[in-house]
Scaffold this motif. Structure first.
Motif, PDB file in Angstrom:
ATOM      1  N   TYR A   1       1.019  -1.013  -0.424  1.00  0.00           N
ATOM      2  CA  TYR A   1       0.294  -0.173  -0.402  1.00  0.00           C
ATOM      3  C   TYR A   1       0.876   1.027  -0.457  1.00  0.00           C
ATOM      4  O   TYR A   1       1.932   1.187   0.577  1.00  0.00           O
TER       5      TYR A   1
ATOM      6  N   GLN B   1       0.840   5.076   0.965  1.00  0.00           N
ATOM      7  CA  GLN B   1      -0.184   6.853   1.560  1.00  0.00           C
ATOM      8  C   GLN B   1       1.071   8.205   1.754  1.00  0.00           C
ATOM      9  O   GLN B   1       1.977   8.249   2.190  1.00  0.00           O
TER      10      GLN B   1
ATOM     11  N   ASN C   1      -1.354  12.771   4.165  1.00  0.00           N
ATOM     12  CA  ASN C   1      -3.003  13.285   4.274  1.00  0.00           C
ATOM     13  C   ASN C   1      -4.292  13.142   3.618  1.00  0.00           C
ATOM     14  O   ASN C   1      -4.982  13.074   3.546  1.00  0.00           O
ATOM     15  N   LYS C   2      -3.613  11.595   2.971  1.00  0.00           N
ATOM     16  CA  LYS C   2      -4.163  11.107   1.802  1.00  0.00           C
ATOM     17  C   LYS C   2      -4.793   9.033   2.822  1.00  0.00           C
ATOM     18  O   LYS C   2      -3.812   9.029   3.360  1.00  0.00           O
ATOM     19  N   GLY C   3      -6.050   8.600   2.035  1.00  0.00           N
ATOM     20  CA  GLY C   3      -5.525   7.390   2.599  1.00  0.00           C
ATOM     21  C   GLY C   3      -4.372   6.589   2.098  1.00  0.00           C
ATOM     22  O   GLY C   3      -4.154   6.424   1.172  1.00  0.00           O
ATOM     23  N   LEU C   4      -4.612   4.980   2.722  1.00  0.00           N
ATOM     24  CA  LEU C   4      -3.966   3.519   2.022  1.00  0.00           C
ATOM     25  C   LEU C   4      -5.024   3.527   0.971  1.00  0.00           C
ATOM     26  O   LEU C   4      -5.411   3.601   0.823  1.00  0.00           O
TER      27      LEU C   4
ATOM     28  N   LEU D   1      -3.732   1.186  -2.786  1.00  0.00           N
ATOM     29  CA  LEU D   1      -3.380  -0.485  -2.528  1.00  0.00           C
ATOM     30  C   LEU D   1      -2.423  -0.448  -4.160  1.00  0.00           C
ATOM     31  O   LEU D   1      -2.980   0.204  -5.412  1.00  0.00           O
TER      32      LEU D   1
ATOM     33  N   PHE E   1       3.582   1.096   2.559  1.00  0.00           N
ATOM     34  CA  PHE E   1       3.682  -0.218   3.522  1.00  0.00           C
ATOM     35  C   PHE E   1       3.196  -1.702   3.345  1.00  0.00           C
ATOM     36  O   PHE E   1       2.236  -1.964   2.247  1.00  0.00           O
TER      37      PHE E   1
ATOM     38  N   PHE F   1       0.317  -4.958   9.189  1.00  0.00           N
ATOM     39  CA  PHE F   1       1.416  -3.901   8.370  1.00  0.00           C
ATOM     40  C   PHE F   1       2.961  -4.025   9.235  1.00  0.00           C
ATOM     41  O   PHE F   1       3.048  -4.589   9.878  1.00  0.00           O
TER      42      PHE F   1
ATOM     43  N   GLY G   1       6.171  -1.768   9.245  1.00  0.00           N
ATOM     44  CA  GLY G   1       5.804  -0.730  10.083  1.00  0.00           C
ATOM     45  C   GLY G   1       5.784   1.254   9.090  1.00  0.00           C
ATOM     46  O   GLY G   1       6.244   1.939   9.134  1.00  0.00           O
TER      47      GLY G   1
END
Lengths: 115, 115
Positions: free
Chosen positions: A36, A38, A41-44, A46, A90, A105, A107
């Motif tokens: 993933y 990121q 300030n955005k979502g994860l 895929l 991630f 997940f 780190g």
């Protein structure tokens, strides 16, 4: 039990050079593996997934990853970095050891791209 | 198709105050997840819903955290009272049985700062 280790917390590359983000996993069952991304300030989002089909998986934005069972690795690569690739990445493992297919997940690895 | 929607995006509160987060999953996704992401770490699952039933809440600190998913669609996560250590990004995700529970779609998250 399942776990993920991302070997580098930070990776810095120059624009146009290859990217390698390393990931090792531990799983009691045949795992599904994901990467993933990121952005701030955005979502994860895929990037790609491995679910026991071809060991070389191609994802979005030119990224790919190779599942190596003998090395328990699932490293993420890209031939040529773009400035827009700067983000947190991630590595994620999921297996059948739990009914909910829980995601575990790593780190995270922060990728910095220099002009 | 709209993605997972979370609100608010940011919340700043003083310790001991209550706070609530809201999540609207992707339409048709029956499984909903709440994760907490501490600074510099990967997300960790707090609770998972199958429709309106909480089927995995083992990681939810039940003394101060509560969640609900009335009617099996939207969900709220509440903290009362908040502590300094609750400062984190709270992520909501959803998945469908059709794609498989390990293909999860994430919202942009709510960044909570407890002062």
């Amino acid at each position: 039990a399942q776990s993920v280790t991302q070997l580098d917390s930070h990776v810095s590359v120059s624009e146009g050079t290859p990217v390698l983000l390393r990931c090792n996993y531990s799983s009691s069952y045949s795992p599904s593996l994901f990467w993933y991304v990121q952005h701030p300030n955005k979502g994860l989002q895929l990037l790609l997934k491995y679910t026991s089909a071809a060991t070389l998986v191609k994802g979005i934005n030119g990224f790919e990853a190779e599942f190596k069972k003998s090395e328990t690795s699932f490293h993420l690569t890209k031939p040529s970095a773009h400035m827009s690739d700067a983000a947190e990445y991630f590595c994620v493992v999921s297996d059948l050891s739990n009914a909910g297919n829980m995601l575990t997940f790593g780190g995270g690895t922060r990728l910095m791209v220099k002009p | 198709e709209a993605g997972v929607v979370q609100s608010p995006r940011y919340k700043i509160i003083e310790k001991k105050q209550p706070v609530a987060f809201w999540c609207n999953p992707i339409s048709g996704h029956n499984t909903l997840y709440w994760y907490r992401q501490n600074l510099g770490q990967g997300p960790e699952l707090l609770i998972r819903y199958e429709n309106e039933e909480a089927v995995d809440d083992s990681q939810l600190p039940k003394d101060r955290f509560s969640a609900e998913r009335l009617k099996g669609v939207d969900s709220t996560l509440k903290i009362q009272p908040a502590e300094l250590g609750d400062s984190a990004v709270y992520l909501c995700a959803s998945s469908s049985d059709r794609e498989g529970r390990n293909i999860q779609y994430f919202g942009a998250g709510t960044r909570l700062s407890v002062l």
